[in-house]
Write a protein that holds these residues in place. Structure first.
Motif: not given
Length: 327
Positions: A164-186
């Motif tokens: 939501a911050r207008p200056g943020v260019a990137s978000v680094q997050i754990i995402l893999n086949a055993v960590r699917l939660k970021p698919l929902e909203r992030v």
């Protein structure tokens, strides 16, 4: 290699990057010559995005990359580093004076005047809601110490606050086949806002490579030994927070899907690349051949609907009850 964009800073990078935590520390010993070979092999294979941090080997990873940049000019690389983990983790530490000092150190390590991308390195949750933090980051951009900034996060809620911050260019997050939660909203939120997604820990600390079993042991200086229960940092960084034996069971269930023409590692990386909203995935490598195989994933066909469904079922049945609500 396919290129994708960090829209907010106007940079395009190859979809498979290189994470360089292994070249710094916490994964056993990697010699300087081996580290240089990894960097060279990755770049020759089309990698244009390198991810590092000022704490990886207390700056060793940054310095190795800096030397590589000097010895191999003209490759058009984007180097993302991180800052903030060199001090006790209090919100007050995230201030302009410290930002200047930390970025000055990284600029010296990397041998550049302006850092391509600087990420807050999994700071305390309160930092994401503090306007002064992001005002300070905007100041660094205005002073041309950095070209852009992002955040590395532990939780999806932190990611959504940052997006939501207008200056943020990137978000680094754990995402893999055993960590699917970021698919929902992030990932949908990032895509809508034009924020890049850097997928880290893509192989769940090697679990998803298919190379390990119950007899595998790790060196004392490897976080897969000393951080199994979060003794040194967030346990989600080690095997994505998944119980080791449970992770092995998930990999064995997915193994029949790998088939010919790709490795288990490439299957896991291709799954990430097939998720809408991902900008770049950053697997690490301890040797040149591993770096080449990782980069080659970008040339492989997308997974089929049947394969994607199988990953989802495996997650829902084995992994979701243990990790989904934690991060």
């Amino acid at each position: 290699m396919e290129q994708r964009s960090f829209d907010r800073i106007g940079r395009h990078v190859g979809v498979v990057g290189l994470g360089t935590w292994q070249l710094g520390a916490d994964w056993g010993q990697v010699s300087e010559s081996a580290a240089t070979e990894v960097l060279a092999a990755a770049v020759e294979a089309g990698v244009t995005f390198l991810d590092t941090a000022d704490v990886y080997g207390d700056g060793r990873s940054e310095r190795l990359i800096g030397r590589f940049l000097r010895e191999h000019p003209g490759h058009g690389l984007t180097v993302a580093t991180k800052m903030g983990r060199r001090v006790p983790q209090t919100p007050e530490a995230y201030n302009l004076d410290n930002f200047r000092a930390w970025t000055d150190r990284s600029r010296a390590n990397l041998g550049v005047d302006t850092l391509d991308l600087v990420q807050l390195h999994c700071p305390p949750t309160a930092v994401f809601a503090d306007d002064r933090v992001f005002d300070a980051l905007d100041t660094l951009v205005a002073q041309r110490r950095i070209a852009g900034y992002g955040v590395s996060v532990e939780t999806c809620d932190q990611a959504l606050t940052a997006i939501a911050r207008p200056g943020v260019a990137s978000v680094q997050i754990i995402l893999n086949a055993v960590r699917l939660k970021p698919l929902e909203r992030v990932l949908p939120a990032a895509s809508a806002a034009g924020v890049g997604i850097i997928a880290r820990v893509p192989l769940a600390s090697g679990l998803l490579s298919g190379r390990y079993d119950e007899r595998t042991t790790f060196p004392a200086d490897d976080h897969r030994n000393f951080n199994r229960h979060g003794e040194a940092f967030d346990v989600g960084e080690t095997f994505s927070g998944v119980d080791y034996d449970l992770g092995l069971a998930a990999v064995r269930r997915l193994a029949p899907l790998v088939g010919d023409g790709r490795t288990t590692t490439q299957f896991a990386l291709r799954w990430i690349l097939d998720q809408p909203g991902v900008t770049v995935v950053i697997p690490g490598a301890r040797d040149a051949e591993q770096a080449r195989r990782n980069a080659a994933t970008a040339e492989l066909p997308s997974l089929t609907g049947r394969e994607l469904d199988a990953v989802r079922r495996t997650y829902d049945e084995l992994i979701r009850p243990r990790v989904h609500d934690r991060w």
